[in-house]
Scaffold this active site. Structure first.
Site, short mmCIF file in Angstrom:
data_model
loop_
_atom_site.label_atom_id
_atom_site.label_comp_id
_atom_site.label_asym_id
_atom_site.label_seq_id
_atom_site.Cartn_x
_atom_site.Cartn_y
_atom_site.Cartn_z
N GLY A 262 44.43 34.42 40.25
CA GLY A 262 43.38 34.80 41.18
C GLY A 262 42.52 33.60 41.50
N CYS A 263 41.50 33.82 42.32
CA CYS A 263 40.66 32.71 42.78
C CYS A 263 39.66 32.30 41.72
CB CYS A 263 39.94 33.10 44.06
SG CYS A 263 41.04 33.53 45.39
N VAL A 264 40.11 31.66 40.68
CA VAL A 264 39.17 31.10 39.70
C VAL A 264 39.56 29.67 39.37
CG1 VAL A 264 38.25 33.12 38.56
CG2 VAL A 264 40.44 32.20 37.84
#
Lengths: 413, 105
Positions: free
Chosen positions: B103-105
């Site tokens: 995910g967007c991390v």
């Protein structure tokens, strides 16, 4: 030469197929001048990153050669090449179309499809459960009650007919609730009538990068339906270029329901500062600040002036990167590239070099970054190239400089 | 392939510098990770968070919500960022031997 071309099996059908998929948008007017490759900030840094060559193959109808070209996933779809193209060919749309229609879900690199799948199954990209989501909001509410000195403070959840519906990124719930807290504080001080949803709150859509429109549609629609269900007048998107562009792109392409504006939070901040509802102290942040124009904001959605107006309202030493605005270089992490770890070296060491040089040349100590994806990439670059700069979201800078209206406590910690 | 060198041992890392096999994680690995993050001295406070994350992952095969981390360890969000300047996802989780979150991390 003729023989060599023959062995490549060129044919008009593949080119026609692609043309149809992008609604007859004509890329046949390519002059093969190479300005695209010259305009790509990374073409000379990463082997195989050559938009001109890719477009030639497409125009010759070389199906196999197009689909095996590493360019398809090396490209950040940033459209820096389109800025230079005398014929305005939209490379980003072409690449997205090729990704979306000629690869299966299993063929996408990295963990792109895994995240898409989580979004399809849980409605947010980190599979946060409704219980965990609501508990995190409760926690933020308690923190804000304390910070604002207002025990009656409530996060407006599912408020009907609000002026603004605020949608964000699952990371702001799972890992970075301090960022959401800063935004909620700004909204409180501005006294706006807004809501956030208990049901659909993640505005990101990773199918923007796989190009699979079936997934893209399924992920996006619930957000629009929720805006309508709650009767909100506008949809405001967090500092995430992908979420903002995906939402606007989906709105333009698919949405047939009630019309409402979709704006990035910087555009709302600009409005609120202009209306005098947010007052900022220009003595708080004195270090030189530069601003990174994300491709999804500047080139794709025209968000350029508002960011300058917001920052110049309280930043004394503001420095532009060169180039900037719609000419700015991609951070190197766009187009889903961060979700493809097999390319991490190319992303950070090769592509990152371009942005690192740009940042260093400004002499700025703070880089304002209005996109989560660019933020992660620029953090990686900052570390790798030892830039020593601090990277901040615009909302975090605004919150730091907020002047609390008389009668409201809110220490800026 | 990236490796983390710990007392003559080579620990395999992914492209983003996260551990591949959490079974290979030891306290010494955590110290080397931390030093690379610029944290030269791991205090009891650091260890409380690191051990919590490591155990939570072993049990659930997923990183905890930051809410859960704060509630169960008693630290404020602010304190977590002070202890791990690169944040809970990229800083604390990496040191605690969790694989890279997707995910967007």
């Amino acid at each position: 030469m003729e023989n060599a071309t023959n062995t490549l099996h060129p044919g008009p059908s593949f080119r026609e197929e692609v043309k149809e998929l992008i609604h007859d948008f004509d890329f046949g007017n390519c002059l093969s001048c190479g300005m695209c490759t010259a305009g790509c900030p990374f073409s000379d840094l990463v082997l195989g990153l050559d938009p001109r060559r890719f477009l030639r193959k497409l125009l010759l109808g070389l199906r196999e050669e197009v689909l095996s070209d590493p360019f398809v996933f090396l490209c950040n779809m940033c459209e820096r090449c389109t800025i230079e193209c005398p014929m305005g060919i939209k490379m980003g749309s072409l690449v997205r179309t090729v990704r979306g229609h000629f690869y299966t879900r299993e063929e996408y690199p990295g963990f792109l499809q895994k995240v898409v799948q989580e979004q399809l199954e849980t409605g947010n990209q980190m599979s946060v459960t409704p219980e965990d989501y609501l508990e995190t909001l409760d926690w933020l509410q308690e923190e804000l009650q304390q910070e604002l000195g207002d025990p009656g403070y409530r996060i407006p959840l599912d408020r009907r007919d609000a002026d603004y519906f605020y949608a964000f990124n699952a990371r702001e719930i799972k890992y970075y609730p301090n960022e959401l807290q800063a935004v909620l504080k700004i909204f409180y001080v501005a006294g706006i009538n807004y809501t956030i949803s208990s049901r659909k709150w993640d505005a990101t859509n990773l199918a923007l990068f796989t190009g699979n429109n079936e997934d893209f549609y399924k992920i996006q629609m619930p957000l629009f339906e929720e805006v309508v269900r709650l009767g909100a007048k506008e949809l405001i998107i967090t500092e995430c270029g992908g979420a903002f562009h995906a939402t606007r792109h989906a709105y333009r392409s698919f949405w047939k329901g009630r019309a409402f504006p979709v704006r990035h939070i910087i555009q709302l901040l600009d409005q609120l500062i202009g209306e005098g509802r947010l007052k900022l102290d220009p003595t708080v942040i004195t270090a030189p600040v530069t601003y990174h124009d994300p491709c999804s904001l500047a080139r794709k959605e025209g968000l350029v002036k508002e960011a300058r107006r917001v920052l110049k309202a309280f930043i004394r030493d503001f420095r532009e990167m060169n180039p900037n605005r719609t000419d700015n270089y991609c951070c190197g992490g766009g187009g889903g590239f961060i979700a493809m770890p097999e390319y991490s070296k190319a992303r950070i060491e090769a592509k990152g070099r371009r942005k690192a040089g740009q940042i260093r040349a400004t002499g700025a100590k703070i880089v304002a970054v209005p996109c989560h994806n660019c933020m992660d990439q620029i953090n990686d670059i900052t570390r790798h190239f030892k830039l020593g700069t601090s990277n901040r979201h615009v909302c975090s800078l605004v919150e730091e400089a907020l002047i609390m209206p008389p009668g409201k406590k809110g220490n800026t910690s | 392939m990236n490796y983390l060198h710990v007392n003559g041992r080579e620990i395999e890392l992914d492209e983003d510098g996260f551990i591949i096999d959490p079974e290979e994680w030891t306290e010494e690995v955590a110290r080397v990770f931390a030093a690379n993050e610029g944290i030269s001295d791991l205090t009891d406070e650091h260890w409380k968070i690191i051990n919590y994350l490591h155990e939570y992952y072993a049990e659930n095969q997923i990183a905890p919500m930051i809410r859960k981390l704060c509630k169960d360890t008693g630290f404020s969000l602010k304190r977590i960022y002070e202890l791990f300047p690169s944040g809970p996802a990229k800083g604390a989780c990496r040191i605690a031997g969790l694989p890279k979150p997707t995910g967007c991390v």
